[in-house]
Scaffold this active site. Sequence first.
Site, PDB file in Angstrom:
ATOM      1  N   GLU A 122     -34.155  15.262 -61.040  1.00  0.00           N
ATOM      2  CA  GLU A 122     -34.520  16.031 -59.844  1.00  0.00           C
ATOM      3  C   GLU A 122     -34.615  15.048 -58.672  1.00  0.00           C
ATOM      4  OE1 GLU A 122     -38.169  18.279 -60.004  1.00  0.00           O
ATOM      5  OE2 GLU A 122     -37.667  19.365 -58.194  1.00  0.00           O
ATOM      6  N   MET A 256     -42.213  14.707 -64.531  1.00  0.00           N
ATOM      7  CA  MET A 256     -41.053  15.581 -64.364  1.00  0.00           C
ATOM      8  C   MET A 256     -40.917  16.551 -65.532  1.00  0.00           C
ATOM      9  SD  MET A 256     -38.558  16.441 -62.505  1.00  0.00           S
ATOM     10  CE  MET A 256     -37.553  17.831 -62.998  1.00  0.00           C
ATOM     11  N   GLU A 257     -40.670  17.804 -65.159  1.00  0.00           N
ATOM     12  CA  GLU A 257     -40.730  18.924 -66.112  1.00  0.00           C
ATOM     13  C   GLU A 257     -39.436  19.159 -66.888  1.00  0.00           C
ATOM     14  OE1 GLU A 257     -40.783  19.281 -62.662  1.00  0.00           O
ATOM     15  OE2 GLU A 257     -39.593  21.010 -62.054  1.00  0.00           O
ATOM     16  N   ASN A 258     -38.603  18.147 -67.150  1.00  0.00           N
ATOM     17  CA  ASN A 258     -37.351  18.353 -67.893  1.00  0.00           C
ATOM     18  C   ASN A 258     -37.580  19.242 -69.116  1.00  0.00           C
ATOM     19  OD1 ASN A 258     -36.316  16.107 -66.259  1.00  0.00           O
ATOM     20  ND2 ASN A 258     -37.686  14.910 -67.565  1.00  0.00           N
ATOM     21  N   HIS A 290     -49.444  21.108 -65.100  1.00  0.00           N
ATOM     22  CA  HIS A 290     -48.431  21.421 -64.091  1.00  0.00           C
ATOM     23  C   HIS A 290     -47.023  21.365 -64.702  1.00  0.00           C
ATOM     24  CE1 HIS A 290     -46.794  21.389 -59.921  1.00  0.00           C
ATOM     25  NE2 HIS A 290     -45.817  20.704 -60.504  1.00  0.00           N
ATOM     26  N   GLU A 291     -46.722  20.264 -65.364  1.00  0.00           N
ATOM     27  CA  GLU A 291     -45.366  20.111 -65.920  1.00  0.00           C
ATOM     28  C   GLU A 291     -45.130  21.155 -67.008  1.00  0.00           C
ATOM     29  OE1 GLU A 291     -43.696  18.330 -64.049  1.00  0.00           O
ATOM     30  OE2 GLU A 291     -45.361  17.230 -63.154  1.00  0.00           O
TER      31      GLU A 291
HETATM   32  N1  0A1 Z   1     -40.774  18.374 -60.099  1.00  0.00           N
HETATM   33  C1  0A1 Z   1     -41.745  17.360 -60.337  1.00  0.00           C
HETATM   34  C2  0A1 Z   1     -41.875  16.301 -59.333  1.00  0.00           C
HETATM   35  C3  0A1 Z   1     -40.720  15.419 -59.101  1.00  0.00           C
HETATM   36  C4  0A1 Z   1     -39.926  15.632 -58.011  1.00  0.00           C
HETATM   37  C5  0A1 Z   1     -38.922  14.780 -57.672  1.00  0.00           C
HETATM   38  C6  0A1 Z   1     -38.722  13.707 -58.470  1.00  0.00           C
HETATM   39  O1  0A1 Z   1     -37.760  12.828 -58.124  1.00  0.00           O
HETATM   40  C7  0A1 Z   1     -37.231  12.944 -56.875  1.00  0.00           C
HETATM   41  C8  0A1 Z   1     -39.497  13.476 -59.574  1.00  0.00           C
HETATM   42  C9  0A1 Z   1     -40.490  14.368 -59.899  1.00  0.00           C
HETATM   43  C10 0A1 Z   1     -43.113  18.003 -60.314  1.00  0.00           C
HETATM   44  O2  0A1 Z   1     -43.346  18.892 -59.514  1.00  0.00           O
HETATM   45  O3  0A1 Z   1     -43.962  17.572 -61.062  1.00  0.00           O
HETATM   46 ZN    ZN Z   2     -43.950  20.587 -59.890  1.00  0.00          ZN
END
Ligand code: 0A1
Ligand code: ZN
Length: 849
Positions: A122, A256-258, A290-291
């Site tokens: 992301e 990160m929510e992969n 959250h994740e």
């Molecule tokens: N989606 C994740 C946060 C996140 C966003 C961007 C990143 O790289 C640019 C990494 C992590 C969350 O909301 O926790």
């Molecule tokens: Zn998030």
Amino acid sequence: MKDASPQTIYLKDYKPFGYVVDDVHLTFKLVPNSTRVVSKITFSPNPDATDRQFRLHGEQLKLISAKINGSDVSPVMLDDGLMVDAPNETFVWEAEVEIAPEANTALEGLYMSNGMYCTQCEAEGFRKITYYPDRPDVMSVFTVRIESDLPVLLSNGNPVAQGEGWAEWHDPWPKPAYLFALVAGDLVNHPDRFVTQSGKDVELNIWVRPGDENKCAFGMEALKASMRWDEEVYGREYDLDIFNIVAVDDFNMGAMENKGLNIFNSSCVLASPETSTDANFERIEAIIAHEYFHNWTGNRITCRDWFQLCLKEGLTVYRDSQFTSDMRSAPVKRISDVIELRGRQFPEDQGPLSHPVRPESFQEINNFYTATVYEKGAEVIGMLKLLVGDDAYAKALDMYFDRHDGQACTIEDWLKVFEDATGRDLSQFKRWYSQSGTPRLAVSEKFEDGTYTLTFKQHTPPTPGQDVKEPQVLPIAVGLLAQDGTEVTPTTVLEMTEAEQSFEFSGLDAKPIPSILRGFSAPVVLERTTSREENLFLLEHDTDPFNRWEASRTLAREGLIAMITDGVGSDTLWLNALKTAVADSTLDPAYRALLLSLPTQSELAQTLFEQGVTPDPMAIWTATDTLREDMAKSWADILPALVEETKVIETFKPDAEQSGKRALAASVLAMQTRLDGGAVAKAQFETADNMTLQLSALTCLIQADAAEDALKSFYDQWKDDRLVMDKWFGLQVAAAKPADAAKRAKTLTEHFDFDWKNPNRFRAVFGGLAMNHAGFHNADGSGYALLADWLIKLDAKNPQTTARMCTAFQTWKRYDADRQAKMRACLTRISETKGLSRDTTEMVSRLLG
Ligand code: 0A1
Ligand code: ZN
């Protein structure tokens, strides 16, 4: 290569991709500087698209071969990918590329951290792994084969097969590429299991570097609590056989929510009483939640394009704050969230970086993972729930999950669900997503013939690109109190839709005292000159815990402003009223600790600026220090009882009860230190058996200029623990006297352990400096210059973290001409750096306006 020539992308230009992806097969042959990625992807024409151009994203990839339906093709190579003629029917694209994970210091795409391979895709990192339509509306099922000698090989979904030196994973849930993840390393796991509502047995693992396995138990409990909570509160069940979390030391964000394979900054998952503070534990619990919650709000239902980021982030932050409220104390969580909102989102929304919750354009999407998208985005959900009510909210959410599961959606889809569930017209409410800036709400009152009238006027100052604002829908929660402190009208939500609007309360015997914006029911600045007496009354009597706290906070702010501008002494009436509340052992200690927290120096600077007074950071620091000193002196008699009350004799638990006591104890220790020069703090430092007590004592000693020995022994004790050393680095700068902060930061950058390429370490020192308001804004400009030097240096390695840290300069227009000139010079110097990244270029140009 990403280049620095700014190209702006607009929401209004959205067009679907010409093809859909039926499935993706990836093979990774992992080698530190010559990893091969082989892709086999089936594309079919997208019936919803008109433009059939076959253009794939790709950056920093070496193309080895490309085929369509088995025949070699020669694509046109572009700056940001490639283009090739493709059939207007289903076809198979095959490519082999070479990448260099070990040389990847930007920590986007596939990179290495301490010998471990990991990914961050992301927002647009997948294009650094292979050629692909790297956009969230292209969703597909992925099958992944990893070849490596490393013992642990992970990807999304479920494991399908493995052998010596390889493993295969299959993710049955269609997902956008930003949720792709791969991990390979010499890792150990903390395993557990979870049985879902419907009886599905899920394997859970937290994977860490050997040596960290004793720091996983808390995270695992938080994960199971989150899984249960999402079933009970939102009816959402987990949907794979396995859920993996991996801790990584080098990470740009929190986590990160992969899909099925969350990757965490190790600071956001590893915890033990000896090495983590209560605040760390609470944050870890919230981030794990959250994740995990993203599995439904973000993964199963994702975003059509990056302008819709708040669709997943605002909602997921809202969900994680509900979770924390349920696990801990709801009023304490609400107050803490509002402190954060005012500390991070308000300055953003009131300065040159202001943007709507749903931005309409960007150059670099990574610059929009902001407090506005996340925290204001969550406030918008909270307002929506308040307006429609809890039952309608639950109904709308069920409808959202039913209607949009498996789709890439927009804010329009989200609001339509609420319109359909409630019959309401939300077109005006939608302005919360498109209008930037913090609304200001003025209030006047009238009492006549038993009728009390409140008249509100709303106004939002201009923000970049938005000179004129329309009235927004404001839910204003109000309660009325009688002079004797009883509540005559319980909390009522007034729905304001006009620029100016009055609300009447009839049948009252006497003029009531209003408690307005209870629970901080809308993210606005309330402009109401409440008398000191009225705030003192609310501090004593308000039944709404938020507004009771708010009354005290307002008195603190007004008192400090008077000290700064009129040279008066501390407000003793308020200090006495607060003393009574803080000594009241029927109140939650965590709540009392919040009552004791003063408005931040940055918040005071903003208030002065809004009143037309140029803030002097040193005068603000001095007033705050004087007030703290007066507080300690005039409360000396209640400190012994508070010390007794906040002692924890039970085994350490990071729960709300114990951590509340320790939070109050930390404030008490700070007062004691002012009275005894650090004797009690020194004793606590030496005997502490948990990091919360050790660090609060160290903070006091630093502030008392008595920390030399303690800092040395802390270093000796913890030099091998990266996360604790981040605290050591950060605290020395954040808690330093203003004149010393920049010097201290500079000295620390010369320290053997200053690994500046590690984002946590870099943030510890420079985040600490930015947090030290008077230190960063030292009149000689040394704080500004030091930060600028290091931002320039870091940008060449890690644009994302550099760009985020530029926000330290976002309030530059508040200050005097000399400081402004110095900050502008720093920003200009950064912007003129040769080869500056797109991320930092965009940030600095917005900051300079
Ligand atoms: N989606 C994740 C946060 C996140 C966003 C961007 C990143 O790289 C640019 C990494 C992590 C969350 O909301 O926790
Ligand atoms: Zn998030």
